[in-house]
Write a protein that holds these residues in place. Structure first.
Motif, PDB file in Angstrom:
ATOM      1  N   MET A 110     -77.986 -60.827  52.027  1.00  0.00           N
ATOM      2  CA  MET A 110     -76.532 -60.830  52.244  1.00  0.00           C
ATOM      3  C   MET A 110     -75.931 -62.126  51.703  1.00  0.00           C
ATOM      4  O   MET A 110     -76.476 -63.208  51.916  1.00  0.00           O
ATOM      5  CB  MET A 110     -76.229 -60.714  53.742  1.00  0.00           C
ATOM      6  CG  MET A 110     -74.768 -60.907  54.092  1.00  0.00           C
ATOM      7  SD  MET A 110     -74.445 -60.747  55.843  1.00  0.00           S
ATOM      8  CE  MET A 110     -74.750 -59.006  56.052  1.00  0.00           C
ATOM      9  N   ASP A 111     -74.807 -62.007  51.000  1.00  0.00           N
ATOM     10  CA  ASP A 111     -74.137 -63.168  50.439  1.00  0.00           C
ATOM     11  C   ASP A 111     -72.949 -63.538  51.322  1.00  0.00           C
ATOM     12  O   ASP A 111     -71.930 -62.848  51.324  1.00  0.00           O
ATOM     13  CB  ASP A 111     -73.670 -62.866  49.011  1.00  0.00           C
ATOM     14  CG  ASP A 111     -72.963 -64.051  48.374  1.00  0.00           C
ATOM     15  OD1 ASP A 111     -73.189 -65.185  48.822  1.00  0.00           O
ATOM     16  OD2 ASP A 111     -72.174 -63.837  47.436  1.00  0.00           O
ATOM     17  N   LEU A 112     -73.096 -64.600  52.093  1.00  0.00           N
ATOM     18  CA  LEU A 112     -72.014 -65.096  52.937  1.00  0.00           C
ATOM     19  C   LEU A 112     -71.492 -66.382  52.306  1.00  0.00           C
ATOM     20  O   LEU A 112     -71.956 -67.484  52.601  1.00  0.00           O
ATOM     21  CB  LEU A 112     -72.516 -65.356  54.358  1.00  0.00           C
ATOM     22  CG  LEU A 112     -72.930 -64.118  55.159  1.00  0.00           C
ATOM     23  CD1 LEU A 112     -73.636 -64.529  56.446  1.00  0.00           C
ATOM     24  CD2 LEU A 112     -71.730 -63.235  55.473  1.00  0.00           C
ATOM     25  N   GLY A 138     -80.838 -65.967  49.388  1.00  0.00           N
ATOM     26  CA  GLY A 138     -80.178 -65.014  50.269  1.00  0.00           C
ATOM     27  C   GLY A 138     -79.821 -65.561  51.632  1.00  0.00           C
ATOM     28  O   GLY A 138     -79.223 -64.852  52.439  1.00  0.00           O
ATOM     29  N   PHE A 139     -80.151 -66.832  51.883  1.00  0.00           N
ATOM     30  CA  PHE A 139     -79.836 -67.472  53.160  1.00  0.00           C
ATOM     31  C   PHE A 139     -78.651 -68.407  52.945  1.00  0.00           C
ATOM     32  O   PHE A 139     -78.692 -69.293  52.093  1.00  0.00           O
ATOM     33  CB  PHE A 139     -81.043 -68.249  53.675  1.00  0.00           C
ATOM     34  CG  PHE A 139     -80.831 -68.960  54.982  1.00  0.00           C
ATOM     35  CD1 PHE A 139     -80.957 -68.285  56.186  1.00  0.00           C
ATOM     36  CD2 PHE A 139     -80.503 -70.304  55.004  1.00  0.00           C
ATOM     37  CE1 PHE A 139     -80.778 -68.929  57.395  1.00  0.00           C
ATOM     38  CE2 PHE A 139     -80.319 -70.969  56.208  1.00  0.00           C
ATOM     39  CZ  PHE A 139     -80.456 -70.278  57.404  1.00  0.00           C
ATOM     40  N   SER A 140     -77.575 -68.214  53.700  1.00  0.00           N
ATOM     41  CA  SER A 140     -76.343 -68.981  53.503  1.00  0.00           C
ATOM     42  C   SER A 140     -76.240 -70.118  54.510  1.00  0.00           C
ATOM     43  O   SER A 140     -76.430 -69.914  55.716  1.00  0.00           O
ATOM     44  CB  SER A 140     -75.122 -68.071  53.641  1.00  0.00           C
ATOM     45  OG  SER A 140     -75.108 -67.075  52.645  1.00  0.00           O
ATOM     46  N   VAL A 141     -75.926 -71.305  54.015  1.00  0.00           N
ATOM     47  CA  VAL A 141     -75.645 -72.456  54.866  1.00  0.00           C
ATOM     48  C   VAL A 141     -74.133 -72.632  54.919  1.00  0.00           C
ATOM     49  O   VAL A 141     -73.485 -72.885  53.891  1.00  0.00           O
ATOM     50  CB  VAL A 141     -76.320 -73.729  54.332  1.00  0.00           C
ATOM     51  CG1 VAL A 141     -75.957 -74.925  55.218  1.00  0.00           C
ATOM     52  CG2 VAL A 141     -77.836 -73.550  54.273  1.00  0.00           C
ATOM     53  N   LEU A 142     -73.573 -72.467  56.104  1.00  0.00           N
ATOM     54  CA  LEU A 142     -72.129 -72.532  56.307  1.00  0.00           C
ATOM     55  C   LEU A 142     -71.792 -73.738  57.164  1.00  0.00           C
ATOM     56  O   LEU A 142     -72.362 -73.929  58.242  1.00  0.00           O
ATOM     57  CB  LEU A 142     -71.630 -71.253  56.978  1.00  0.00           C
ATOM     58  CG  LEU A 142     -71.899 -69.952  56.212  1.00  0.00           C
ATOM     59  CD1 LEU A 142     -71.558 -68.743  57.086  1.00  0.00           C
ATOM     60  CD2 LEU A 142     -71.106 -69.911  54.921  1.00  0.00           C
ATOM     61  N   ALA A 143     -70.856 -74.555  56.691  1.00  0.00           N
ATOM     62  CA  ALA A 143     -70.429 -75.723  57.447  1.00  0.00           C
ATOM     63  C   ALA A 143     -69.788 -75.284  58.756  1.00  0.00           C
ATOM     64  O   ALA A 143     -68.968 -74.368  58.774  1.00  0.00           O
ATOM     65  CB  ALA A 143     -69.447 -76.551  56.629  1.00  0.00           C
ATOM     66  N   GLY A 144     -70.150 -75.963  59.837  1.00  0.00           N
ATOM     67  CA  GLY A 144     -69.562 -75.690  61.133  1.00  0.00           C
ATOM     68  C   GLY A 144     -68.773 -76.853  61.683  1.00  0.00           C
ATOM     69  O   GLY A 144     -68.038 -76.707  62.658  1.00  0.00           O
TER      70      GLY A 144
END
Length: 280
Positions: free
Chosen positions: A1-3, A173-179
Motif C-alpha cells: 500500500m502506498d500511503l 511498501g512501508f510508509s513512514v509518516l511524520a506524526g
C-alpha cells in the motif's frame, strides 16, 4: 500500500448543545480534500475519541467515510473502530500499547497478532512520550516487515540517528509518516513519505505543496515552505491538541463552536488570535 502525502486527522466538531456536529464534520472533510489532502483520519487522537460514545464514534467514521468514498480518497481509522464501519477503510491506526511498557518483544508480538487478525492493513502509531515505550530501529524494522503492516506514524518528538536508521532501512511498501508536525520538513528531507498532521486542518494546500516539493526534488520550494509551516505547527500546539485548531476553525466560521470535552479546556483567545494573524 502506498500511503504518501498529507493525511488530516479530523477534529470532532460539537454544536451548541454539545452534540457531534455531523454536517460541519462533512463540510470540513470536503474542504481539506479539496485543499490538497491525500486522505483523512477518522478517530485519531485529534478527534478526542476517548470522550465520544460508541454511537458518536460510528457517526464520525460514517460521515468521513462517506466523503472519502465519494472523492476516492483513503480513510484511515483509529480508536479500534475500523471494523465497525461499512465504508471502505484503507488502514487502521493503532498505537503502541501505552502505560504497560511491554518491552520490544511484547510490542512486536502484539502487532503480529493484530495484523494477522485485521481485515485491513495497520499503521503503527509510535509516540513514546505518551506511551512510555521507546522502540529501537531494529525493533521497528522487524515490525515493519510483518505482513499487513502498512506504515508508521512516527512521533518520537525528535529527529536523530534512530530516525535516520528507520528511514534508511524501511522495507519497500512501508510508509513512514511524520506524526510531530513541527519536524515534518526535516523528516521529508530524510525520506519520509508524508505525515498525519493536525496542523494541516489549516493551510492544507501549503502542507500538501511541501510534501510534493520534497517528493519532486524541488528543494527551493521545500525550503521556502518548511520554516513557516514549522512555525505554524509550533503555535498550533501551544496548548493541548486539538484546542487551538478548534479555536481557529471556529473563528474562521468552519465549525459551530470551539468546544472540546473534558479533560480538555478551550484554547486561550490569545493563542487562537496568534495563529489567525500568522495565517493572514
Amino acid at each position: 500500500m502506498d500511503l504518501t502525502g498529507v493525511f488530516v486527522p479530523l477534529i470532532t466538531p460539537f454544536d451548541a448543545h454539545g452534540d457531534v456536529a455531523v454536517d460541519a464534520l462533512i463540510r470540513l472533510a470536503y474542504e481539506t480534500l479539496e485543499d490538497g489532502a491525500t486522505g483523512l483520519v477518522a478517530l485519531g487522537t485529534t478527534a478526542e475519541p476517548g470522550s465520544l460514545t460508541p454511537a458518536e464514534q460510528d457517526a464520525v467514521v460514517d460521515a468521513i467515510g462517506r466523503v472519502c468514498e465519494e472523492r476516492g480518497a483513503p480513510m484511515i481509522v483509529g480508536a479500534g473502530r475500523a471494523a465497525a464501519t461499512r465504508r471502505p477503510v484503507a488502514a487502521a491506526l493503532v498505537m503502541v500499547p501505552p502505560f504497560v511498557r511491554a518491552g520490544e518483544a511484547g510490542v512486536e508480538a502484539y502487532f503480529a497478532r493484530l495484523a494477522a487478525d485485521s481485515a485491513v492493513p495497520l499503521i503503527v502509531y509510535h509516540i513514546p512520550y505518551r506511551t512510555g515505550q521507546q522502540l529501537s530501529p531494529p525493533a521497528l524494522r522487524r515490525i515493519a516487515q510483518l505482513p499487513n503492516i502498512a506504515g508508521i506514524k512516527y512521533a518520537t518528538g525528535r529527529v536523530d540517528a534512530d530516525t535516520l536508521a528507520l528511514l534508511a532501512s524501511a522495507p519497500t511498501g512501508f510508509s513512514v509518516l511524520a506524526g510531530d508536525d513541527v519536524v515534518l520538513a526535516p523528516l521529508l528531507a530524510m525520506g519520509a513519505h508524508g505525515g498525519i498532521l493536525a496542523s494541516a486542518h489549516l493551510s492544507t494546500h501549503r502542507y500538501a505543496r511541501l510534501v510534493a516539493a520534497w517528493r519532486d526534488g524541488d528543494v527551493p520550494t521545500a525550503r521556502e515552505l518548511g520554516l513557516p509551516l514549522a512555525h505554524l505547527s509550533h503555535m498550533v500546539f501551544a496548548e493541548p491538541n486539538p484546542t487551538v485548531v478548534k479555536g481557529v476553525l471556529h473563528a474562521q466560521g468552519r465549525i459551530p463552536t470551539p468546544d472540546v470535552r473534558l479533560p480538555l479546556l478551550p484554547a486561550a483567545p490569545s493563542n487562537v488570535d496568534a495563529v489567525l494573524a500568522l495565517l493572514d
